[in-house]
Write an enzyme that holds these catalytic residues in place. Structure first.
Site, PDB file in Angstrom:
ATOM      1  N   ASP A   1       0.853  -1.193   0.000  1.00 34.87           N
ATOM      2  CA  ASP A   1       0.000   0.000   0.000  1.00 34.87           C
ATOM      3  C   ASP A   1       0.890   1.244   0.000  1.00 34.87           C
ATOM      4  O   ASP A   1       1.978   1.230  -0.566  1.00 34.87           O
ATOM      5  CB  ASP A   1      -0.927  -0.028   1.221  1.00 34.87           C
ATOM      6  CG  ASP A   1      -2.281   0.615   0.942  1.00 34.87           C
ATOM      7  OD1 ASP A   1      -2.319   1.848   0.801  1.00 34.87           O
ATOM      8  OD2 ASP A   1      -3.285  -0.109   0.862  1.00 34.87           O
TER       9      ASP A   1
ATOM     10  N   HIS B   1      -3.383   6.142   3.274  1.00 36.27           N
ATOM     11  CA  HIS B   1      -4.234   5.007   2.926  1.00 36.27           C
ATOM     12  C   HIS B   1      -3.745   3.713   3.580  1.00 36.27           C
ATOM     13  O   HIS B   1      -4.532   2.946   4.158  1.00 36.27           O
ATOM     14  CB  HIS B   1      -4.266   4.861   1.404  1.00 36.27           C
ATOM     15  CG  HIS B   1      -5.246   3.859   0.889  1.00 36.27           C
ATOM     16  ND1 HIS B   1      -4.930   2.516   0.741  1.00 36.27           N
ATOM     17  CD2 HIS B   1      -6.530   3.990   0.469  1.00 36.27           C
ATOM     18  CE1 HIS B   1      -5.979   1.881   0.243  1.00 36.27           C
ATOM     19  NE2 HIS B   1      -6.961   2.743   0.069  1.00 36.27           N
TER      20      HIS B   1
ATOM     21  N   SER C   1     -11.146  -0.845  -0.689  1.00 35.45           N
ATOM     22  CA  SER C   1      -9.910  -1.010   0.079  1.00 35.45           C
ATOM     23  C   SER C   1     -10.209  -1.399   1.511  1.00 35.45           C
ATOM     24  O   SER C   1      -9.554  -2.281   2.100  1.00 35.45           O
ATOM     25  CB  SER C   1      -9.097   0.294   0.073  1.00 35.45           C
ATOM     26  OG  SER C   1      -8.595   0.585  -1.197  1.00 35.45           O
TER      27      SER C   1
END
Length: 306
Positions: A30, A63, A250
């Site tokens: 990520d 994120h 996600s």
């Protein structure tokens, strides 16, 4: 776990840990991880930055920290209210997205090769890929990633990948998710969809009915999920300072990865193939089209053998 109630709105997993052996290790590819967040303290076994080459774990996009919190956050700073699905889990984190959330195939390939190299060292059981792909990838590039995914699967790693947020058109699943040996996760809020103005299932990637592989495989909640915020920590309340809401496949993917980590905590000798069967066969049918829900809503209680 309080977090399961907040995220799934359906289940309450007992807080008592299932561990009889070493904690499960989950690899996350990520944007990185904020190692200073109190809920992620002591979770990181190894970090590799394929974007800037920095050695210290960091996350300049936020994120990855949110995803890691969904999977394994301790909930320490919120007194357990916003803990992750599998709080005992350890993390291997590869940074493949830059400060804008962008990445490329080359970094993905490098990261997958790294995961395969260190798999046995850290006994990696689950690989979380909460990223999607846009257009413009050549078939050769995809084939290289697909081969690495297949090799990881054959070596026993449970691979969980996001369906992407390009729905609701047919055939809008992310390219990374179009693989038989990957669990592709879409979004759905189940009976709690009414709570949100723009629930994730309205834009979750959907499979093509005529495709050889029926995708997505499963769905999980992904709308306004509360999890760890990367630094700087600003806000008047604990929630504002250390946590934030994010929506998308996600987050749904991270929830499923956490459920698989729980499975391996209780069943450390079982295979990824058996975990996949338990995950899909115990999913709750929502009555939606297959290319929207797959087998249905993840059921973390039912998938854990007694």
């Amino acid at each position: 776990m309080n977090r399961v109630r907040n995220q799934l709105g359906l289940y309450q997993i007992p807080k008592t840990p299932y561990l009889e052996t070493e904690p499960v290790t989950v690899a996350v590819l990520d944007s990185g991880i904020d190692m200073k967040h109190p809920d992620l303290e002591g979770k990181i076994l190894e970090f590799q930055d394929f974007v800037t080459g920095r050695n210290v774990p960091h996350d300049d996009y936020g994120h990855g920290t949110h995803v890691c919190g969904c999977i394994a956050g301790s909930g320490k700073i919120s007194e357990g209210i916003y803990s992750g699905i599998a709080q005992n889990t350890r993390l291997i984190v590869g940074k493949i997205l830059d400060k804008k959330g962008d990445g490329n195939v080359e970094k993905m390939v490098q990261a997958m090769q790294w995961i395969l190299e260190i798999k046995n060292t850290y006994n990696i059981r689950v690989l979380n890929i909460s990223i999607g792909t846009g257009n413009g990838y050549e078939k050769k590039e995809y084939d290289e990633i697909r081969e690495l995914f297949n090799e990881a699967w054959y070596q026993g790693i449970m691979i969980i990948c996001a369906a992407g947020n390009s729905g609701p058109a047919n055939g809008s699943i992310s390219m990374l998710g179009m693989n038989r040996n990957i669990i592709t996760v879409g979004c759905h809020e189940g009976w709690e969809s009414y709570r949100f103005d723009h629930p994730c299932q309205t834009y979750s990637g959907r499979g093509e009915i005529s495709d050889i592989y029926r995708k997505p495989d499963i769905v999980a909640p992904g709308t306004e999920i509360i999890s760890c915020k990367a630094a700087p920590y600003r806000g008047k309340t604990i929630l504002d300072k250390y946590y934030c809401k994010k929506s998308g496949t996600s987050m749904a993917t991270a929830i499923v990865s956490g459920c698989c980590a729980l499975f391996f905590e209780k069943n450390p000798v079982e295979s990824n193939e058996y975990c996949k069967r338990r995950l899909l066969q115990t999913a709750r049918n929502l009555g939606e089209a297959w290319n929207k829900q797959g087998y249905g809503m993840v059921d973390p209680i039912a998938m854990l053998p007694s």
